[in-house]
Design an enzyme around this catalytic site. Structure first.
Site, PDB file in Angstrom:
ATOM      1  CG  ASP A 433      -1.874   1.165   1.198  1.00 39.84           C
ATOM      2  OD1 ASP A 433      -2.945   1.026   0.563  1.00 39.84           O
ATOM      3  OD2 ASP A 433      -1.566   2.204   1.812  1.00 39.84           O
ATOM      4  CG  LEU A 434       1.707   3.136  -3.663  1.00 41.20           C
ATOM      5  CD1 LEU A 434       1.498   3.931  -4.944  1.00 41.20           C
ATOM      6  CD2 LEU A 434       3.140   2.623  -3.572  1.00 41.20           C
ATOM      7  CG  ASP A 476      -2.895   3.782  -2.506  1.00 45.59           C
ATOM      8  OD1 ASP A 476      -3.783   2.959  -2.173  1.00 45.59           O
ATOM      9  OD2 ASP A 476      -2.494   4.691  -1.755  1.00 45.59           O
TER      10      ASP A 476
END
Length: 592
Positions: A433-434, A476
């Site tokens: 997960d960004l 993302d």
């Protein structure tokens, strides 16, 4: 003894030493109509019969050797022209001193039996010539001639039955007698019911002209009338009347077959004509599934479809698809002689392009029910196949990055777990997960954010082996499947490489440089999970642990009861230790 002999035969007879008849009982005249007086004082071979010189010579030699004989069959003509068949048996008679005295014996009338055999041979002969014929006139003329020669008729013809009357089908050979046609019209009710009709004088003034007619039947319906005429007036015997329906059915089947074959030829001609005007093609194969014909229009888009295929089985020619299992399944259908629809295959054409084809077929059988091959149609479905491939790609790939999507990830992960289980191997699932990606969208717009996500996908791909699966789950979030891993340190090295790649600055289209870190969660099979859903769930939990711990870190899922945790590294100087570190609280171990 004479009384017993009479019970076992129709008449008895005696001959002298010169083989001349000296006695014939009255049964001969009663049973056959032959006149005994025409035989008395004469030898058997002096009275006209069916045997030739060679056969009579053989019989005389037997008598001269004084040997008994059994069931000598003779055909003679009784008064009125009726043929009579007899079967005679005899034994020599000697005086008390052994001197040859002559012969005595018994006879039976076998006319009915021989007539049945004769008509059976006639039926077989008619069936044979009709089966061999390929044209209507050829078959009718041959079969009518067989009938006339066997039964002694002068003329024979076949008239087609129509709603308004009788139409001539085959002239054959006949004298046109209006009286005969008048007789047939008058007897229509009978022959339409399948019954034979006859007359020795069809109409006044017609002379001594006999007619015998019976219908050609199909499923009990008269489709034609077979007419035989002759100058010898005689009534058909019972055996001929009984045989007529069977012979009529043979003619009916022949007429139906010729009509059906004519219709089929016309239909095939129309079909081939339409094929030449269409974009489809027509094909045929033999009993071994070798292609014997491929017909298509002159402007067919893939006119080379038949190149190198005639004489070959479809699977014997190189193809792009289907695979071996697909061809095996198709061959199984063919071996069961079943119809099939829209079987697809693809070939590389002479111009180097690949064309896709869909074929449908049905089995063919001859008149005896023997399988003789397949025939069917085909279409070029290249554009459809490519569109279908594009649709499938959209369904199973992420439209933005081209990576796998959530739909395709689930079965792929299931298969990876199954492979690891089968080979007693290990694999890792990495949930990514960004951190702070929302800021990129907010400051620079969604187009810049999309470009950044595409770049993240490229960086992940560069960090991994070609065999490793990368999927974008949405937004993302990404998921990576690492197969055939040896141990945890190996996984940590790969994960560390991904973190460093994702953290590198990225230049946007407007010239701005952005840098976004990531939080990663790792779950191992079989240590942390034994199935795909659990593996994803544990990787997700480990990722949230890393995010809660300060982001810019990765976390290995653990079922331990403690956690020693360090703050994430400074974004400007990211360093992620890869070596082992003590673990503590559940559910995971955090790495800076």
């Amino acid at each position: 003894m004479p009384a017993l002999t009479t019970l076992l035969s129709d008449w008895v007879w005696e001959q002298d030493e010169q083989f001349r008849f000296t006695f014939l009982s009255e049964g001969l005249a009663k049973k056959t109509g032959l006149d005994p007086a025409s035989l008395l004082g004469r030898t058997r071979w002096e009275v006209p019969a069916n045997l030739g010189e060679t056969e009579w010579a053989r019989h005389r030699a037997q008598l001269e050797r004084h040997e008994p004989f059994r069931d000598l069959e003779l055909r003679r003509v009784a008064p009125g022209g009726r043929a009579v068949w007899t079967s005679v048996s005899g034994e020599p008679v000697f005086e008390a001193d052994g001197r040859f005295k002559g012969y005595r014996g018994a006879g039976r009338d076998i006319t009915a039996q021989k007539r049945v055999e004769e008509l059976l041979r006639l039926e077989h002969a008619v069936a044979h010539v009709l089966a061999q014929a390929t044209r209507l006139s050829e078959g009718l003329e041959a079969a009518l001639r067989v009938m006339c020669e066997a039964e002694g008729w002068d003329y024979g013809r076949c008239l087609k039955v129509e709603a308004g009357g009788l139409a001539r089908v085959q002239d054959g050979w006949f004298a046109r007698e209006p009286a005969v046609e008048q007789f047939l019209r008058g007897a229509r009710v009978l022959w339409e019911e399948g019954k034979p009709v006859w007359s020795s004088a069809p109409a006044a003034g017609s002379g001594n002209f006999a007619t015998f007619a019976f219908p050609a039947l199909v499923h009990g319906k008269a489709i034609a009338i077979l007419v035989f005429s002759g100058h010898a007036a005689r009534e058909p015997d019972r055996s001929l009347l009984e045989a007529a329906p069977a012979i009529g059915s043979l003619f009916g089947q022949f007429l139906s077959r010729i009509e059906a074959e004519g219709g089929l030829r016309e239909s095939e001609a129309r079909f081939r004509s339409l094929t030449h005007m269409s974009s489809d093609f027509f094909w045929e194969s033999d009993a071994e599934h070798r292609l014997t014909s491929i017909v298509h229009g002159p402007n067919y888009a893939a006119a080379q479809v038949g190149r190198d295929m005639i004489g070959q089985t479809p699977w014997g020619v190189p193809s792009v698809s289907p695979d071996a299992a697909g061809w095996a399944a198709h061959r199984s259908v063919l071996s069961q002689q079943l119809s099939f629809r829209d079987f697809e295959f693809a070939r590389v054409m002479p111009d180097g392009g690949t064309r896709h084809f869909a074929v449908s077929g049905q089995p063919r059988f001859d008149a005896d029910g023997r399988f003789i091959g397949y025939r069917g149609v085909g279409r070029d479905v290249t554009e459809i196949a490519l569109a279908r491939s594009r649709i499938a790609s959209l369904a199973y790939s992420d439209a933005l990055t081209g990576l796998a999507n959530r739909v395709s990830l689930e079965p792929a992960l299931e298969q990876a777990v199954e492979r690891a289980r089968r080979h007693n191997g290990k694999l890792a699932g990495v949930f990514i997960d960004l951190d702070g990606f929302k800021g990129v969208n907010d400051q620079h717009g969604h187009a810049a954010g999309d470009a950044f996500l595409v770049e993240c996908g490229r960086r992940l791909r560069r960090s991994l082996r070609a065999s490793d699966l990368i999927a974008r789950l949405g937004g993302d979030e990404f998921f990576v499947v690492l197969e055939e891993v040896r141990d945890t340190p190996t996984v940590e090295r790969v994960v560390g490489k991904m973190v460093r790649e994702l953290l590198r600055p990225h230049e946007l289209a407007n010239g701005a440089k952005v840098r976004v870190s990531a939080s990663l969660g790792v779950s191992l099979y079989p240590a942390d999970a034994t199935d795909a859903p659990t593996l994803m769930e544990h990787a997700d939990k480990a990722m949230y642990t890393a995010k809660k711990a300060g982001k810019n870190a990765y976390c290995l899922f653990s079922s331990g009861n403690g956690n020693n945790h360090k703050p994430p590294a400074d974004p400007g100087n990211v360093k992620i230790p890869i070596g082992p570190q003590s673990t503590g609280i559940p559910p995971s171990t955090t790495r800076q």
